[in-house]
Design an enzyme around this catalytic site. Structure first.
Site, short mmCIF file in Angstrom:
data_model
loop_
_atom_site.label_atom_id
_atom_site.label_comp_id
_atom_site.label_asym_id
_atom_site.label_seq_id
_atom_site.Cartn_x
_atom_site.Cartn_y
_atom_site.Cartn_z
N ASP A 1 52.45 40.76 57.42
CA ASP A 1 51.06 40.95 57.07
C ASP A 1 50.96 41.75 55.76
O ASP A 1 51.49 41.32 54.74
CB ASP A 1 50.34 41.62 58.25
CG ASP A 1 48.84 41.66 58.12
OD1 ASP A 1 48.19 40.66 58.44
OD2 ASP A 1 48.31 42.72 57.69
N ARG A 2 50.28 42.89 55.75
CA ARG A 2 50.17 43.67 54.50
C ARG A 2 51.55 44.03 53.97
O ARG A 2 51.79 44.01 52.75
CB ARG A 2 49.37 44.96 54.74
CG ARG A 2 48.03 44.81 55.39
CD ARG A 2 47.11 43.87 54.66
NE ARG A 2 46.75 44.37 53.33
CZ ARG A 2 46.09 43.63 52.43
NH1 ARG A 2 45.77 42.38 52.69
NH2 ARG A 2 45.76 44.14 51.26
N TYR B 1 43.16 46.89 50.86
CA TYR B 1 42.54 45.55 50.87
C TYR B 1 41.74 45.30 49.60
O TYR B 1 41.74 44.17 49.06
CB TYR B 1 41.64 45.40 52.09
CG TYR B 1 42.38 44.93 53.31
CD1 TYR B 1 42.43 43.58 53.63
CD2 TYR B 1 43.04 45.83 54.15
CE1 TYR B 1 43.11 43.13 54.75
CE2 TYR B 1 43.72 45.40 55.27
CZ TYR B 1 43.76 44.05 55.57
OH TYR B 1 44.45 43.62 56.68
N HIS C 1 37.09 40.26 57.23
CA HIS C 1 37.47 41.62 56.85
C HIS C 1 37.97 41.69 55.41
O HIS C 1 37.83 42.72 54.74
CB HIS C 1 38.54 42.16 57.80
CG HIS C 1 39.81 41.36 57.82
ND1 HIS C 1 39.85 40.03 58.17
CD2 HIS C 1 41.10 41.72 57.53
CE1 HIS C 1 41.10 39.60 58.08
NE2 HIS C 1 41.86 40.60 57.71
N HIS D 1 50.14 36.46 65.97
CA HIS D 1 50.30 37.14 64.69
C HIS D 1 51.27 38.31 64.77
O HIS D 1 52.05 38.54 63.85
CB HIS D 1 48.93 37.62 64.22
CG HIS D 1 48.95 38.38 62.92
ND1 HIS D 1 49.34 37.81 61.72
CD2 HIS D 1 48.63 39.67 62.64
CE1 HIS D 1 49.24 38.72 60.76
NE2 HIS D 1 48.82 39.86 61.29
#
Length: 297
Positions: free
Chosen positions: A112-113, A217, A157, A277
């Site tokens: 992910d990030r 983000y 988001h 995920h």
């Protein structure tokens, strides 16, 4: 007291001016650095890290702005001008962390990030990264290209936290457990893979890090896009062996994930997986196997 990865030593390691990372370290052998995603901390790697530590030096940091790592304040200007949470900056943190622990070259896996940070590290520091794994993400530039129409609602988001400083932070801080917990519930294929004490640790960490998480983000809608676009124009690609594990997003959003990744990586193994995920927690044996196969390439 927050949970820890059993058998791992915890250290605070300075990586930049005024920024230290919290890192869990164990094992011996060739080094592997594991980077967590959102809305998590280094704890997401607890099962995979224990597996790999049998024959590797495993380093699991909290990213800048997350967990117990430092959270420098981002600027309040345009996202394209603020590099505090640029993936380039966060990637430099990771390389500095590994070097401080005695490793000039290391394998790197991110989810992910953390996968976006790993991707940027592979482009910016090819001499340092021997192998690269990215779990359930697209490179930033490609992500924004495919997020369109009504299907983009799944990434609401991303658009919320891309807004100028102020409103997103206030909205999320008003009900942080609801906001972050929404993603822990929605994205999990097996909610039982994140036990109550770990979920609580994730929510506690996120609640204390709203401004820095939003800044992370926001950078992905600004400076990170600029960096990816410049690399694409220059023809820069990942030169190390790359493994990507990904859910079948393309079927829902109408794109070929493997083709998008192939444009960035010459030596690519791309696998579409059937678990949720949070794959390092839901299918740790499969993820560890994929990483070991990557390290053997």
């Amino acid at each position: 007291m927050a949970p820890v990865i059993p058998g791992f030593d915890y250290r605070r390691v300075p990586v930049a001016d005024g920024v230290s990372l919290n890192a869990a370290v164990a094992g011996s052998g060739s080094p592997v650095v594991l980077l967590h995603g959102f809305p998590q901390t280094h704890l997401m790697w607890r099962h995979v890290a224990a597996d790999l530590a049998a024959d590797h030096t495993v380093i699991c940091p909290d990213l800048r702005g997350y967990g117990a790592s430092d959270k420098p304040a981002a600027g309040d200007g345009p996202a394209a001008d603020d590099t505090t949470y640029a993936k380039r900056t966060m990637a430099a943190d990771v390389v500095a962390l590994a070097r401080a622990l005695g490793h000039d070259r290391f394998a790197l896996a991110g989810h992910d990030r953390g996968a976006l940070v790993a991707f940027r590290a592979g482009l910016d520091h090819p001499a340092a990264i021997t192998h690269l794994a990215c779990l359930d993400v697209l490179p930033t530039l490609d992500m924004w290209d495919v997020m369109r129409g009504t299907t983009a609602a799944v990434g609401f988001h991303l658009f919320l936290m891309a807004q100028p400083p102020g409103l997103p932070e206030r909205m999320i801080a008003a009900c942080p457990d609801d906001f972050f917990g929404h993603f822990l519930d929605l994205w999990a294929g097996d909610r039982g893979a994140i036990p109550a004490e770990v979920r609580t640790a994730y929510l506690d960490a996120c609640r204390a890090a709203v401004p820095s998480i939003v800044a992370d983000y926001r950078a992905s809608a600004g400076v990170d896009v600029d960096h990816d676009r410049a690399d694409r124009a220059a023809g820069r690609r990942l030169t190390m062996p790359v493994t990507v594990l990904q859910q079948d997003w393309g079927a829902a959003l109408g794109y070929d994930a493997a083709a998008l990744w192939r444009a960035w990586a010459a030596d690519l193994e791309h696998s579409t997986v059937g678990y949720g995920h949070f794959m390092a927690e839901e299918a740790p044996a499969e993820v560890a196997k994929a990483l070991r196969e990557l390290l053997a390439r």
